[in-house]
Design a protein around this motif. Structure first.
Motif, PDB file in Angstrom:
ATOM      1  N   LEU A 177     -14.697  38.694  13.794  1.00 13.66           N
ATOM      2  CA  LEU A 177     -14.726  37.702  12.718  1.00 13.66           C
ATOM      3  C   LEU A 177     -16.171  37.499  12.259  1.00 13.66           C
ATOM      4  CD1 LEU A 177     -12.188  36.440  14.688  1.00 13.66           C
ATOM      5  CD2 LEU A 177     -12.120  35.025  12.648  1.00 13.66           C
ATOM      6  N   ILE A 178     -16.297  37.224  10.974  1.00 16.70           N
ATOM      7  CA  ILE A 178     -17.616  36.884  10.417  1.00 16.70           C
ATOM      8  C   ILE A 178     -17.509  35.450   9.924  1.00 16.70           C
ATOM      9  CG2 ILE A 178     -19.314  37.410   8.623  1.00 16.70           C
ATOM     10  CD1 ILE A 178     -18.100  40.221   8.391  1.00 16.70           C
ATOM     11  N   TYR A 179     -18.419  34.597  10.327  1.00 18.54           N
ATOM     12  CA  TYR A 179     -18.439  33.231   9.811  1.00 18.54           C
ATOM     13  C   TYR A 179     -19.389  33.173   8.616  1.00 18.54           C
ATOM     14  CZ  TYR A 179     -19.188  28.228   9.367  1.00 18.54           C
ATOM     15  OH  TYR A 179     -19.285  26.953   8.853  1.00 18.54           O
ATOM     16  N   GLN A 180     -18.927  32.608   7.534  1.00 24.03           N
ATOM     17  CA  GLN A 180     -19.691  32.613   6.283  1.00 24.03           C
ATOM     18  C   GLN A 180     -21.189  32.384   6.498  1.00 24.03           C
ATOM     19  OE1 GLN A 180     -17.621  29.449   4.151  1.00 24.03           O
ATOM     20  NE2 GLN A 180     -19.214  27.963   4.624  1.00 24.03           N
ATOM     21  N   GLY A 181     -21.974  33.257   5.915  1.00 23.36           N
ATOM     22  CA  GLY A 181     -23.430  33.107   5.974  1.00 23.36           C
ATOM     23  C   GLY A 181     -24.089  33.889   7.093  1.00 23.36           C
ATOM     24  N   GLU A 182     -23.328  34.222   8.163  1.00 22.39           N
ATOM     25  CA  GLU A 182     -23.981  34.955   9.249  1.00 22.39           C
ATOM     26  C   GLU A 182     -24.375  36.352   8.791  1.00 22.39           C
ATOM     27  OE1 GLU A 182     -20.589  35.295  12.288  1.00 22.39           O
ATOM     28  OE2 GLU A 182     -21.491  37.264  12.402  1.00 22.39           O
ATOM     29  N   GLU A 183     -23.676  36.863   7.749  1.00 21.88           N
ATOM     30  CA  GLU A 183     -23.979  38.203   7.262  1.00 21.88           C
ATOM     31  C   GLU A 183     -25.344  38.295   6.581  1.00 21.88           C
ATOM     32  OE1 GLU A 183     -21.826  36.094   5.994  1.00 21.88           O
ATOM     33  OE2 GLU A 183     -21.372  36.400   3.877  1.00 21.88           O
TER      34      GLU A 183
END
Ligand code: GLC
Ligand code: CA
Length: 557
Positions: free
Chosen positions: A363-369
């Motif tokens: 999972l990617i949590y918004q902004g971590e990218e």
């Protein structure tokens, strides 16, 4: 069914994602506008934190109507358009299902409160105490008593905020209502649900006090967590609703153990997948994120141990978990597991490589990218109920001086993870042209999506690459997991052995150079696929730079 094992899921916390109508609050049309960004990360689904009608005491996790949309976020038409547009791009929507409790503003609760003889009373957990004393000594997960007074000697249970009343799942009418809600949403074409605090829906019979010999409020733990009826209740929901739509269920629980994952999402369990919190809560004391007694210290060995435990657990018991580094309930991960200053870029990439190469769905949590990190909060920045309540309880119950309680809260507050996504270097980080509801991290001038689009070696482009590789190499999804360099204090290394291919992952978890020695069998035929420094030819003896990370593929297995 949605192929959750091969999927990458992106978590949107709508209030802080993107504001389309100039009021400083993120909304559904904002998500629609940014769907191409999410798809550019090769995501297959979006888990939407709650967008339902809510008084926002717990920012949407306190729901007053499950079948309508919070007007701050838009309309039902907007949401339907989101489902369709996401679908057209190849992405499914996963809705948050919060049915351990409703908001006390929900019509059911309002009727229950006003009229003790209403059938809605039995939708909730009302119990007799005395005029001044709650029915038992349980503490809420957010601090303070888990009971609120209704009238005279009658109280109702609230395991979270004082306006989240726990539902009574022993009443079949409650399950009937929940089936109607899940049907309503599944009819709209969503893939399924992320189920909130789902292992607390069954409470111990009779609701006795916990450790009555002790003074003060007590943590109810096994009286409310993973009780025996959780599984049959969820099985009913599965049989009566979810199965009919061939839909998917991802469970979030409190203090999730291997046993609860095995029970709820083993091969014939009612859920497909679960989260655990062992990584997210590293460095916390036994009572959770506000328990500072362990000093929030995280060692590389602790990360290795948690990783080993859950990788082995999934293979042994054929369970499946969601792997994540950050979410809306904990401060962001870079200054916890990596380094958000000198090594911000390399450590963000190293951790991404870790998250995308383990057994389980990434999972990617918004902004971590883009490597978002925690702002330096002040008390005036706090928005979250948990921050106010827990800091007060630290002082009241644990006698922590107020200045220290404030400092600790700034450090662990969930608001840290809830600042607006940094889209560009314009005012308010391009999130809105109106002052946002919460502060923007001032580092947005440098750290934003637009600037990272332009740099081929940015964190953003690294996320895109590792997500693509994850989709292209089945060994990263279905392969076994076996550890190398097990006793190394700082380097985590493992093989993902698939049918035709094997991946080798080497991660220096530390901010220092580390020496390693790899087995000759790995070294002979490895092809470099991705690194957070320059790609290197593999060697039996290597000196790794700070946070240096590699993914190699070995031909054959
Ligand atoms: C879950 C949610 C959290 C919420 C709580 C109560 O843990 O993730 O945000 O506060 O449940 O609903
Ligand atoms: Ca808005």
């Amino acid at each position: 069914m949605f192929d959750y094992k091969h999927a990458v899921i992106y978590q949107v916390w709508p209030r802080s994602f993107y504001d389309s109508n100039h009021d400083g609050i993120g909304d559904i049309n904002g998500i629609r506008a940014k769907l191409p960004h999410i798809r550019s990360l090769h995501c297959d689904a979006i888990w939407l934190s709650p967008v339902y009608a809510s008084p926002n005491d717990d920012f949407g996790y306190d729901i007053s109507d499950y079948c309508s949309i919070n007007p701050e976020f838009g309309t039902m038409e907007d949401l339907e358009a989101l489902i369709q547009e996401a679908d057209a791009l190849g992405m499914k929507i996963i809705m948050d299902l919060v049915v351990n409790h409703t908001s006390t503003s929900h019509a059911w609760f309002q009727k229950a409160l006003k009229d003790p003889s209403s059938p809605y009373r039995d939708y909730y957990i009302f119990r007799k105490g005395t005029e001044t004393q709650a029915p038992n000594n349980w503490i809420s997960f957010f601090g303070g008593s888990a009971w609120q007074k209704a009238e005279q000697d009658m109280w109702y249970m609230t395991l979270y905020t004082k306006t989240q009343a726990d539902l009574n799942w022993t009443n079949p009418a409650v399950i009937d209502e929940i089936v109607k809600i899940t049907d309503f949403w599944l009819e709209k074409g969503i893939a399924g649900f992320r189920m909130d605090t789902i292992n607390t829906i069954d409470k111990i019979e009779g609701l006795p006090s916990k450790n009555p010999e002790k003074k003060g409020l007590q943590f109810a733990d096994d009286y409310v967590i993973d009780r025996p009826n959780v599984r049959p209740y969820l099985q009913q929901l599965r049989d009566r609703s979810l199965s009919r739509y061939d839909s998917f269920a991802l469970g979030e629980g409190v203090m999730t153990t291997e046993a609860s994952v095995r029970n709820l999402c083993g091969p014939d369990g009612p859920l497909d997948m679960m989260f655990h919190f062992d990584l997210a809560t590293l460095g916390y004391g036994a009572l959770g994120k506000y328990d500072f007694r362990k000093g929030y210290i995280i060692t590389d060995r602790m990360i290795k141990k948690v990783t080993r435990k859950w990788q082995q657990e999934q293979m042994r018991d054929h369970t499946w978990i969601g792997n994540y580094l950050s979410n809306h309930d904990h401060k962001r991960h870079l200054d916890r597991f990596g380094n958000d200053r000198k090594y911000r870029v390399v450590s963000a990439k190293m951790l991404a490589l870790y998250n995308f190469t383990l057994i389980g769905t990434p999972l990617i949590y918004q902004g971590e990218e883009i490597g978002m990190t925690n702002p330096k909060l002040k008390k005036s920045d706090w928005r979250d109920y948990e921050a106010f309540s827990s800091s007060k309880e630290m002082t009241n119950m644990l006698h922590v001086p107020a200045f220290l309680a404030e400092k600790i809260t700034n450090f662990v507050d969930r608001d840290n993870a809830r600042t607006p996504v940094q889209w560009n270097s314009h005012q308010y980080a391009g999130f809105s042209d109106h002052e946002p509801w919460i502060c923007v991290n001032p580092d947005y001038l440098e750290w934003n999506v637009e600037s990272q689009e332009k740099q081929s070696d940015s964190i953003l482009n690294f996320y895109r690459t590792i997500s693509r590789i994850h989709h292209e190499h089945d060994c990263l999804v279905t392969g076994s997991w076996s550890e190398l360099l097990e006793t190394h204090p700082h380097v985590l290394a493992y093989l993902r052995k698939g049918e035709t291919e094997t991946a080798l992952v080497v991660l220096n978890l530390s901010g220092f150079c580390q020496k390693i020695k790899l087995p000759d069998a790995c070294v002979s035929n490895a092809q470099s696929a991705l690194s957070n420094y320059e790609t290197r030819t593999i060697e039996a003896q290597m000196r790794l730079k700070p946070y240096e990370a590699h993914l190699w593929f070995l031909n054959g297995n």
